[in-house]
Design an enzyme around this catalytic site. Structure first.
Site: not given
Ligand SMILES: *Cc1c(COP(=O)(O)O)cnc(C)c1O
Length: 432
Positions: A144, A238, A266
């Site tokens: 994701y 990511d 995060k």
């Molecule tokens: C949480 C997450 C996102 C999205 O981040 P948001 O702040 O919710 O937009 C993208 N990539 C990864 C791997 C994530 O865990």
């Protein structure tokens, strides 16, 4: 345990909020029942509106790595608040946080702050395309990357391998440049690369958290780097979830992944909305105002969010909890496995640093397909039993649990007791 106020808010919220939530996972659809509404949190604990208290292993999906509202962090945030909320001009905190991040990531000379992980990823895609002058992106099913159109395909849904949008409202055209491969499997990646000469980047979670915790094999990572380098394809790591989670810096180093562009979110905001993308100078100099790849944001680099991020990362560096995280995660793994065994429940436990995940499956979980073999009905029973026993978990089989430095030995005892009770509940409900 009484959830009356949560129930009432869930009903009341339906009127003016979509599904009474602002992010779908919070609606608890995959575990059923009423989602918990939270009143406050402190340290390792989170308290719902009915005053039930839980050990928090969600930690807002990762950011609260030091637990909730540590004194020092709160002090920095309050201090920043008193200087103003946003200026529409750069402040020194942005430079300070950028330096902390670049120092911690050998692959990054420069970063650009944005307001979410989604925004970091969509900007990174644009940058990869700008830098390579190519269009296609390879994505792994089950990973994701936020809710940007181009990557809402096989994003932990059942639409794996077909390039079909995983959401209505995403035009076919938006995903026609997205190629899907399987995590931990280099063959499909090779096929794509042999077939298409227009590939700008491969994007991946270096350790996955969004189909549950999956660690890539060293061969997969080294082959991926070798073949992409050969063809001038960038790797976008990511690390929105993994950044500063398992070491002070990125999981990319722990798995020997040489990333071109890195996305963060995060933890770097310590609970405030911050995202970032960064890379070596050659790539970042494409971004406006140095280059012609446009990307902007009214609240980007927000001073309160920067203060929270700086204080969090400084304290994290000082505490250096990563060895302890490994030990605690190992302990939880042992408890999970023993409790499962005692109750004749097939269970896999995957973990990496402070991310941990039980899968109710007899198969080793290495990709999206094997993750899907998990018994989500068992997870439901497990989840609600954990809640009843005072442990707040992500309401999905496919979300990692997170550890914080606020977790005490006493908390661990509560977690242990809850796990045994939850496995017994599964034995009673599902083993016959
Ligand atoms: C949480 C997450 C996102 C999205 O981040 P948001 O702040 O919710 O937009 C993208 N990539 C990864 C791997 C994530 O865990």
């Amino acid at each position: 345990m009484n959830f009356d106020r949560s129930k009432r808010l869930f009903e009341e919220g339906q009127k003016n909020l979509v599904g009474a939530v602002n992010s779908p996972v919070r609606a608890y659809k995959s575990v059923g029942g009423t989602p918990l509404f939270i009143k406050k949190a402190k340290g390792s604990k989170i308290i719902d509106v009915d005053n039930n208290q839980y050990i928090d292993l969600v930690l807002s999906y990762g950011p609260m790595i030091l637990g909730h509202r540590p004194k020092k962090i709160e002090k920095s945030i309050v201090k920043a608040l008193k200087n103003g909320y946003t200026f529409g001009a750069t402040s020194a905190g942005e430079i300070e946080l950028a330096k902390i991040i670049c120092d911690a990531f050998p692959s990054m000379d420069k970063v650009r702050f944005v307001n979410s992980g989604t925004e970091a990823v969509l900007s990174a895609l644009r940058l990869a395309r700008a830098f390579t002058n190519k269009n296609k992106i390879i994505k792994f099913s089950g990973c994701y990357h936020g809710h940007t159109d181009a990557l809402l395909v096989a994003a932990g849904s059942g639409l794996a391998t077909l390039s079909l949008p995983g959401s209505s409202g995403v035009p076919k055209e938006a995903v026609q440049n997205t190629l899907i491969a399987e995590y931990n499997n280099i063959e499909k990646v090779k096929n794509h690369i042999n077939k298409h000469d227009d590939i700008a980047a491969v994007i991946l979670e270096p350790i996955t958290g969004n189909m549950g915790v999956i660690v890539p094999s060293p061969e997969f990572i080294s082959e991926l780097r070798r073949i992409t380098k050969e063809k001038g394809i960038l790797i976008i790591a990511d690390e929105v979830m993994t950044g500063f989670r398992s070491k002070f810096g990125g999981a990319q180093e722990l798995i020997d992944l040489e990333a071109d562009i890195t996305c963060l979110g995060k933890v770097i905001g310590g609970g405030f909305p911050v995202g970032a993308y960064g890379a070596r100078n050659e790539i970042m100099e494409m971004v406006a105002p140095l280059g012609d790849m446009y990307q902007a944001g009214t609240l980007s680099g927000n001073p309160i969010a920067m203060a929270s991020g700086i204080a969090t990362l400084k304290e994290l560096k000082k505490q250096n909890p990563f060895d302890t995280f490994n030990k605690v995660a190992e302990k939880i793994e042992t408890i999970l496995k023993e409790a499962a065994k005692e109750n004749n429940i097939a269970l896999q436990v995957n973990r990496f640093g402070s991310m941990i995940n039980p899968f109710f499956s007899k198969n080793r979980v290495v990709d999206f397909e094997t993750a899907q073999t998990s018994d989500t009905e068992k997870f439901k029973t497990f989840f609600w039993s954990m809640i009843q026993n005072g442990v707040f978990l992500p309401p999905s089989q496919f979300e990692a649990w997170f550890l914080s430095t606020a977790l005490s030995n006493k908390d661990l005892k509560i977690i242990e007791k809850a796990i045994y009770a939850a496995m017994q509940a599964i034995d009673q409900h599902h083993n016959s």
